[in-house]
Structure formats: C-alpha cells, structure tokens
Design an enzyme around this catalytic site. Structure first.
Site, PDB file in Angstrom:
ATOM      1  N   GLY A  11       0.839  -1.207   0.000  1.00  0.00           N
ATOM      2  CA  GLY A  11       0.000   0.000   0.000  1.00  0.00           C
ATOM      3  C   GLY A  11       0.869   1.250   0.000  1.00  0.00           C
ATOM      4  N   VAL A  24      17.727   8.734  -3.659  1.00  0.00           N
ATOM      5  CA  VAL A  24      18.357   9.133  -4.922  1.00  0.00           C
ATOM      6  C   VAL A  24      19.424  10.200  -4.673  1.00  0.00           C
ATOM      7  CG1 VAL A  24      17.941  10.257  -7.168  1.00  0.00           C
ATOM      8  CG2 VAL A  24      16.341   8.521  -6.307  1.00  0.00           C
ATOM      9  N   ARG A  72       1.170  -5.096  -5.177  1.00  0.00           N
ATOM     10  CA  ARG A  72       1.388  -6.278  -4.335  1.00  0.00           C
ATOM     11  C   ARG A  72       1.638  -7.409  -5.332  1.00  0.00           C
ATOM     12  NH1 ARG A  72      -0.743  -4.010   0.486  1.00  0.00           N
ATOM     13  NH2 ARG A  72      -2.635  -2.815   0.140  1.00  0.00           N
ATOM     14  N   GLY A 102       5.897  -2.413   3.719  1.00  0.00           N
ATOM     15  CA  GLY A 102       5.551  -2.997   5.021  1.00  0.00           C
ATOM     16  C   GLY A 102       6.191  -4.374   5.202  1.00  0.00           C
ATOM     17  N   ASP A 103       5.683  -5.119   6.182  1.00  0.00           N
ATOM     18  CA  ASP A 103       6.263  -6.428   6.521  1.00  0.00           C
ATOM     19  C   ASP A 103       6.355  -7.369   5.323  1.00  0.00           C
ATOM     20  OD1 ASP A 103       6.857  -5.906   9.112  1.00  0.00           O
ATOM     21  OD2 ASP A 103       5.069  -6.863   9.961  1.00  0.00           O
ATOM     22  N   GLY A 104       5.308  -7.417   4.500  1.00  0.00           N
ATOM     23  CA  GLY A 104       5.296  -8.306   3.333  1.00  0.00           C
ATOM     24  C   GLY A 104       6.443  -7.960   2.398  1.00  0.00           C
ATOM     25  N   SER A 105       6.670  -6.668   2.227  1.00  0.00           N
ATOM     26  CA  SER A 105       7.741  -6.209   1.340  1.00  0.00           C
ATOM     27  C   SER A 105       9.108  -6.559   1.922  1.00  0.00           C
ATOM     28  CB  SER A 105       7.653  -4.692   1.144  1.00  0.00           C
ATOM     29  OG  SER A 105       6.327  -4.310   0.862  1.00  0.00           O
ATOM     30  N   THR A 125       4.168   2.528   5.666  1.00  0.00           N
ATOM     31  CA  THR A 125       2.762   2.104   5.760  1.00  0.00           C
ATOM     32  C   THR A 125       2.017   3.062   6.682  1.00  0.00           C
ATOM     33  OG1 THR A 125       1.221   0.449   6.620  1.00  0.00           O
ATOM     34  CG2 THR A 125       3.425   0.390   7.546  1.00  0.00           C
ATOM     35  N   ILE A 126       0.782   3.360   6.315  1.00  0.00           N
ATOM     36  CA  ILE A 126      -0.013   4.229   7.192  1.00  0.00           C
ATOM     37  C   ILE A 126      -0.435   3.499   8.470  1.00  0.00           C
ATOM     38  CG2 ILE A 126      -0.892   5.644   5.281  1.00  0.00           C
ATOM     39  CD1 ILE A 126      -3.651   4.153   5.730  1.00  0.00           C
ATOM     40  N   ASP A 127      -0.307   2.167   8.491  1.00  0.00           N
ATOM     41  CA  ASP A 127      -0.898   1.378   9.588  1.00  0.00           C
ATOM     42  C   ASP A 127      -0.101   1.399  10.901  1.00  0.00           C
ATOM     43  OD1 ASP A 127      -2.768   0.652   7.678  1.00  0.00           O
ATOM     44  OD2 ASP A 127      -1.803  -1.258   7.217  1.00  0.00           O
ATOM     45  N   ASP A 129       2.021  -0.631  11.782  1.00  0.00           N
ATOM     46  CA  ASP A 129       1.975  -2.005  12.306  1.00  0.00           C
ATOM     47  C   ASP A 129       3.283  -2.764  12.109  1.00  0.00           C
ATOM     48  OD1 ASP A 129       1.814  -2.162   9.577  1.00  0.00           O
ATOM     49  OD2 ASP A 129       0.207  -3.647   9.531  1.00  0.00           O
ATOM     50  N   ARG A 171      -5.689  -2.041   8.692  1.00  0.00           N
ATOM     51  CA  ARG A 171      -5.671  -3.505   8.501  1.00  0.00           C
ATOM     52  C   ARG A 171      -5.994  -4.186   9.833  1.00  0.00           C
ATOM     53  NH1 ARG A 171      -3.639  -6.106   4.047  1.00  0.00           N
ATOM     54  NH2 ARG A 171      -2.521  -4.248   3.414  1.00  0.00           N
TER      55      ARG A 171
HETATM   56  O1  F6P Z   1      -1.671  -1.228   4.580  1.00  0.00           O
HETATM   57  C1  F6P Z   1      -2.301  -0.044   4.211  1.00  0.00           C
HETATM   58  C2  F6P Z   1      -3.778  -0.276   3.942  1.00  0.00           C
HETATM   59  O2  F6P Z   1      -4.341   0.941   3.538  1.00  0.00           O
HETATM   60  C3  F6P Z   1      -4.553  -0.877   5.103  1.00  0.00           C
HETATM   61  O3  F6P Z   1      -4.888   0.070   6.082  1.00  0.00           O
HETATM   62  C4  F6P Z   1      -5.723  -1.480   4.390  1.00  0.00           C
HETATM   63  O4  F6P Z   1      -6.220  -2.593   5.120  1.00  0.00           O
HETATM   64  C5  F6P Z   1      -5.146  -1.918   3.084  1.00  0.00           C
HETATM   65  O5  F6P Z   1      -3.940  -1.204   2.893  1.00  0.00           O
HETATM   66  C6  F6P Z   1      -6.041  -1.701   1.899  1.00  0.00           C
HETATM   67  O6  F6P Z   1      -5.446  -2.260   0.788  1.00  0.00           O
HETATM   68  P1  F6P Z   1      -5.908  -2.014  -0.719  1.00  0.00           P
HETATM   69  O7  F6P Z   1      -5.338  -0.709  -1.165  1.00  0.00           O
HETATM   70  O8  F6P Z   1      -5.342  -3.170  -1.454  1.00  0.00           O
HETATM   71  O9  F6P Z   1      -7.404  -1.960  -0.723  1.00  0.00           O
END
Ligand code: F6P
Length: 320
Positions: A11, A24, A72, A102-105, A125-127, A129, A171
């Site tokens: 995201g 850069v 993703r 984020g973590d997945g990345s 990430t905005i979360d 988390d 999330r």
């Molecule tokens: O990880 C950032 C986020 O905006 C979460 O808060 C949310 O659950 C998710 O991504 C939404 O993902 P997408 O943009 O794939 O709908």
C-alpha cells in the site's frame, strides 16, 4: 556498491516520495548510480527499471503517493520469482536495493538478501503495524487526514443529533483508530487488539449520554473490526438514535505529507544508502526513542507489538 535500486511496494503511504528523493539524492551525493524500479516487485520481474538522476526527484517531496508506483506481487512470494528478481538486479548492475514498504515487502527483501543482493527496508505504511519501529512513513499524514474528515462528520452528526460510526484504516492494527479516537475526542474507540464484542456496553453508553443531553456520539471503529454499516443498524434499533456509518477508506492514504513524514522519510532514505555503503544488508531502518536505528530483517519480522497500555488507558479516561 556502485548502483542502488529503489522500489516502493504494498500500500502506498504519504512520505514515500520523500524517501525515494532522499535515497536518490544521497546516493548521487556519495557517487553512486541510482535506478528506480517501477511497480514494486511486480515491476522488477518485468524489468521496469529506469535511470534516476537529481531532477527525476524534483518537485515530489510535497506529493502524496509514490512516483515509482506500487503493487502487491504474488509471484514474488515464491522462490522462482525471488530468484528471477535477484538475477534481474544483477543483470542491471543493481548491487544494493532499498525497499520501501511494510512487513510483506521486507519478507521479499530478506529473500533477495539471501540471494546475494544487499537490501535495506524502510518502513512505509499508514498502519504503524511494523513491530520494530515506533514510526512508519505515512502514519502521521494519514492520522491528520482522518482527524480532519472526522471533525467534519462530527459537525453534521451533531446538527442531526445522530450517532456516527466512523471506520478508519489500519488492517489488523488499531493505531490509526486510537490516535483518531483521542484526537477527535470520540465517545467510543473500538480497537481490534482490545475488542470484546460487547455491543451492549456501547448501547448503554449512547443511551446514558442522550439522557445527559449529549447531541452527538462518535464511535471510531477500526477496519480490523469492520462491519460498521451493520453495527450502525443494530445500534439504531437498540437505542432509537439515528445512526450512520462512514467508512473513510483510501482517502486516508493520499494527500500531501506532513512535515514529520517528509523529514523522517528523508532521514530514513539517507540512512538506507549509508547502511549499504557500510556493507550492511538484510536490515530495516527504524525510529525508536528519538533515534534512527536498524535491525536485522529476520529479527524485525519476528518482533511483536501491541497498543501501548498507557495510551489505551488514556483513551478510556478521556471518554465521556
Ligand atoms: O496497509 C495499508 C492499507 O491501507 C490498510 O490500512 C488497508 O487494510 C489496506 O492497505 C487496503 O489495501 P488495498 O489498497 O489493497 O485496498
């Protein structure tokens, strides 16, 4: 290290552009070449790789989103995709890679590091988390965007003497909800980490407040709990108070980054380049107790974090 690649993944988050710019410009200042990889790991696998110079990142620090685009990528979760990614990096002379996400990345970055590509992760990430850090790029802007929107919903909610359930992103994490709940003076804050499914207490709270003459009742509901529309219907039926649900959604991910997101993202971007120049790999940059530090990605991914107890208590004490 001669050539650094940079990509954004997962995201998007406001401040990612500031981080790209810092990677850069720091790399160029230190005599390195920089390549931008478009659309995260998906773009890497398609060899969507561009040369970057000082002007490629002009006029972006104030912009939301990411100029490199993001995605993703399912293919990159598998070994074959990861091996191909490492080969493509080598083919393009990329011997250091900065992954903003984020973590997945970070998981992908770790796999690339094992395949011989020096990688550094930046928490984007905005979360909020990501367990190893107290700050993630984009959280501050997202919260500021959300609180402004919530203030507006509150105006109309009060005028109509309604109850409003406002769902914020995050999330599985409740950090955005907690901050909005405190900052907006919400009557109730529902966090996935602490949710007890006790709707009767919520209902009683609304009824008591009405008896005391309160004209509005704002409930901040975290996305990790969700189902705000159904919840609104049940609450309206049980309390007799007209109730509306508002899901703020993706607007929380956009907009011009705050000063904090611009500055912290810039420092993190610069630090990523310095870590690569120190010969480090498989590290993630973090911000803790006033310092920018770094952790091994595997250790960072194994860490756990929870809503700070005192912050949670404060949110409860201030609610009426
Ligand atoms: O990880 C950032 C986020 O905006 C979460 O808060 C949310 O659950 C998710 O991504 C939404 O993902 P997408 O943009 O794939 O709908």
């Amino acid at each position: 290290i001669k050539t650094i690649g940079v990509l954004t993944s997962g995201g998007d988050a406001p401040g990612m552009n500031a981080a790209i710019r810092a990677v850069v410009r720091t790399a160029l200042t230190k005599g390195l070449n920089v390549k931008g990889i478009m659309r995260g790991y998906a773009g890497l696998l398609k060899e969507e790789i561009i040369d970057m110079n000082g002007t490629s990142v002009s006029d972006i620090i104030q912009r939301g989103g990411t100029i490199l685009y993001t995605a993703r990528c399912e293919e990159f979760r598998h070994e074959e995709g990861q091996k191909l990614g490492a080969e493509i990096c080598r083919k393009h002379g990329i011997d250091g890679l900065v992954v903003i996400g984020g973590d997945g990345s970070f998981n992908g970055a770790c796999k690339l590091a094992n395949l011989g590509i020096n990688t550094i992760g930046l928490p984007g990430t905005i979360d909020l988390d990501i367990a190893c850090t107290d700050y993630t790029i984009g959280f501050d802007t997202a919260v500021n965007t959300a609180i402004e929107a919530i203030d507006k919903v509150r105006d109309t909610s009060t005028s109509h003497e309604r109850c409003s359930i406002i769902e914020v992103m995050g999330r599985h994490a409740g950090y955005i909800a907690l901050w909005c709940g405190i900052a907006n003076g919400a009557e109730d804050i529902l966090l996935p980490e602490r949710y007890d499914h006790d709707e009767q207490t919520l209902i009683n709270h609304i009824i008591e407040n009405r008896k005391r003459g309160k004209k509005h009742h704002i409930i901040i509901n975290a996305e990790g709990i969700g189902h705000s529309a159904a919840m609104a219907k049940r609450i309206e039926a049980a309390t007799g108070v007209e109730t509306r649900a508002t899901i703020l959604g993706h607007m929380q991910r956009g907009g011009t980054p705050t000063a904090k997101d611009r500055v912290y993202a810039s420092i993190m971007g610069a630090k990523a380049v310095d870590l690569l120049l120190e010969g480090k790999s498989n590290r993630v940059v973090a911000y803790n107790h006033g310092d920018f530090v770094d952790f091994d990605i595997n250790e960072a991914l194994a860490m756990k974090k929870d809503i700070p107890e005192y912050q949670f208590n404060v949110s409860k004490w201030l609610v009426r």
